[in-house]
Design an enzyme around this catalytic site. Sequence first.
Site, short mmCIF file in Angstrom:
data_model
loop_
_atom_site.label_atom_id
_atom_site.label_comp_id
_atom_site.label_asym_id
_atom_site.label_seq_id
_atom_site.Cartn_x
_atom_site.Cartn_y
_atom_site.Cartn_z
CB CYS A 120 65.28 67.24 29.17
SG CYS A 120 65.29 65.68 28.31
CG HIS A 310 61.72 68.27 31.20
ND1 HIS A 310 61.30 68.19 29.89
CD2 HIS A 310 62.42 67.13 31.45
CE1 HIS A 310 61.73 67.04 29.37
NE2 HIS A 310 62.42 66.39 30.29
CG ASN A 340 60.98 63.54 28.28
OD1 ASN A 340 61.25 64.58 27.68
ND2 ASN A 340 61.77 63.02 29.20
O1 UT7 Z 1 63.95 64.03 30.29
C1 UT7 Z 1 65.12 63.62 30.85
C2 UT7 Z 1 64.95 63.26 32.23
N1 UT7 Z 1 64.35 61.95 32.37
C3 UT7 Z 1 63.64 61.66 33.42
O2 UT7 Z 1 63.43 62.51 34.23
C4 UT7 Z 1 63.19 60.24 33.65
C5 UT7 Z 1 63.42 59.88 35.11
N2 UT7 Z 1 63.04 58.50 35.47
C6 UT7 Z 1 61.76 58.10 35.48
O3 UT7 Z 1 60.87 58.85 35.14
C7 UT7 Z 1 61.47 56.74 36.01
O4 UT7 Z 1 62.64 56.23 36.65
C8 UT7 Z 1 61.01 55.71 34.93
C9 UT7 Z 1 59.61 56.08 34.47
C10 UT7 Z 1 61.97 55.74 33.77
C11 UT7 Z 1 60.95 54.32 35.52
O5 UT7 Z 1 60.09 54.28 36.65
P1 UT7 Z 1 60.61 53.60 38.01
O6 UT7 Z 1 59.50 53.66 38.96
O7 UT7 Z 1 61.89 54.29 38.40
O8 UT7 Z 1 60.85 52.12 37.57
P2 UT7 Z 1 62.18 51.26 37.67
O9 UT7 Z 1 63.19 51.69 36.67
O10 UT7 Z 1 62.63 51.18 39.11
O11 UT7 Z 1 61.66 49.84 37.27
C12 UT7 Z 1 60.71 49.12 38.09
C13 UT7 Z 1 60.35 47.83 37.39
C14 UT7 Z 1 61.56 47.03 36.93
O12 UT7 Z 1 61.25 45.65 37.08
P3 UT7 Z 1 61.79 44.83 38.35
O13 UT7 Z 1 63.29 44.93 38.28
O14 UT7 Z 1 61.22 45.51 39.54
O15 UT7 Z 1 61.25 43.46 38.10
C15 UT7 Z 1 61.65 47.34 35.46
O16 UT7 Z 1 62.26 46.31 34.72
O17 UT7 Z 1 59.60 48.11 36.22
C16 UT7 Z 1 60.20 47.45 35.09
N3 UT7 Z 1 59.94 48.24 33.92
C17 UT7 Z 1 58.82 48.16 33.20
N4 UT7 Z 1 57.75 47.36 33.35
C18 UT7 Z 1 56.75 47.51 32.46
C19 UT7 Z 1 60.73 49.23 33.37
N5 UT7 Z 1 60.11 49.75 32.31
C20 UT7 Z 1 58.93 49.09 32.18
C21 UT7 Z 1 57.86 49.19 31.29
N6 UT7 Z 1 56.81 48.39 31.46
N7 UT7 Z 1 57.85 50.07 30.27
#
Ligand code: UT7
Length: 383
Positions: A120, A310, A340
């Site tokens: 990316c 990005h 993205n």
């Molecule tokens: O381009 C390359 C670089 N990539 C990036 O920069 C991406 C970087 N990461 C992110 O942008 C974020 O970490 C995400 C958007 C991927 C995730 O957001 P987050 O606030 O870090 O969420 P999380 O992974 O901590 O998940 C929180 C909760 C979890 O549930 P529990 O364990 O709290 O019950 C996940 O299972 O959200 C859940 N979850 C979802 N819920 C609904 C994860 N994905 C989803 C979803 N819909 N799509």
Amino acid sequence: MGCKIIGCGKALPERVVTNDELAGLVDTSDEWIVTRTGIRERRVAVGETATDLGATAARRALGTEAGGWREAEGAVDPTSIDLVVCMTISGDTVVPSQAAMIKAALGLPNAVAFDVNAACAGCVYGMEVVTQMLEMSAIDQRAAAAEGRPPRSNPMRRALVVGAERLTRLVDWTDRATCVLFGDGAGAVVLDWREDEPGVLSSFLKNTDDPEGVLTVANAFDMTTFPFGGAIEAAGEHSVAAATLNDGTAAALDAPEACPEGYEGALNPYINMQGQAVFKFASNAMAEAALAVLDRAGMGIDEVKCIVPHQANERIIKYAAKKLGIGLDRFQVSLASVGNTSASSVLMALADAYQGGRIEPGDAVMLVGFGGGLTAGALLYRA
Ligand code: UT7
């Protein structure tokens, strides 16, 4: 003397996929996706190839098709393009390179073409490679003229830089943690060498090892079909399965038990990401890269008119803005409608910035990228 952007454009596939549509596929919601990422919809290439998207973005940047931004009236002469570089992780073919495919589609008889893979952060890495090549060529041509000898390398004065991704072919549509994030698209710029323009003011690239594999896409054909026995032969079974998946046809993989050590990744040829770990890396890397280019150019953040980052997550951009002590309005944020798009994202957003009138001649502009590798980088230039 330096490189000047004289045209830019972007291209998107026809098919729009909304958050609500994805909520019918996996356990997610529009509210979760918008709150956590800022993404409202993305485009998925069902009828377009990466070559189609890259070539369309390039035509718009060259002015041979309407829809792009151009410094001046009229189209760029295709015979004047010396170099085509494409940044991608999801090109249509490994050989020819994606850049060679785009060059052929456009008909650029004098250009050489190759790809850059920096995930990316590809845009920043690609722009750095191309601007350095043009600068080295200018130095070589000047020395050659002074010494009365031919240039030592291909003279290069004008380049086409393209980010082209059909990233959704690498998406596991059963994984809600990743499938809501990514989209397809392409962005392109035409770079012209000018003796009377400052061009790139400073740049910064960094690679941090990723031993935990927080962001990976395994190569399906890591699984060789080497026919002479042993562990590699066993791996051949996985190759077939992975290839079927990559074709977009299968759901669950019926994996043979004996997967040789080192080949496990090929069982899952999709984007694998530990979101929180990447989020932490990205937020810090963006601010670090931005501060590094300012430091190298001896400039303050207030002197920068527009920052084009990005487009992974609006929260990451907000975090970086806070660290830099500036408002979100200083950033070009385009991700709501495209998600993205990896190596395409910065050039697509840059096309939005030029077309939206945010960048004028003489403005200082900063490009910032981060991604798998783990790669990070920034480039500061004068428009
Ligand atoms: O381009 C390359 C670089 N990539 C990036 O920069 C991406 C970087 N990461 C992110 O942008 C974020 O970490 C995400 C958007 C991927 C995730 O957001 P987050 O606030 O870090 O969420 P999380 O992974 O901590 O998940 C929180 C909760 C979890 O549930 P529990 O364990 O709290 O019950 C996940 O299972 O959200 C859940 N979850 C979802 N819920 C609904 C994860 N994905 C989803 C979803 N819909 N799509």
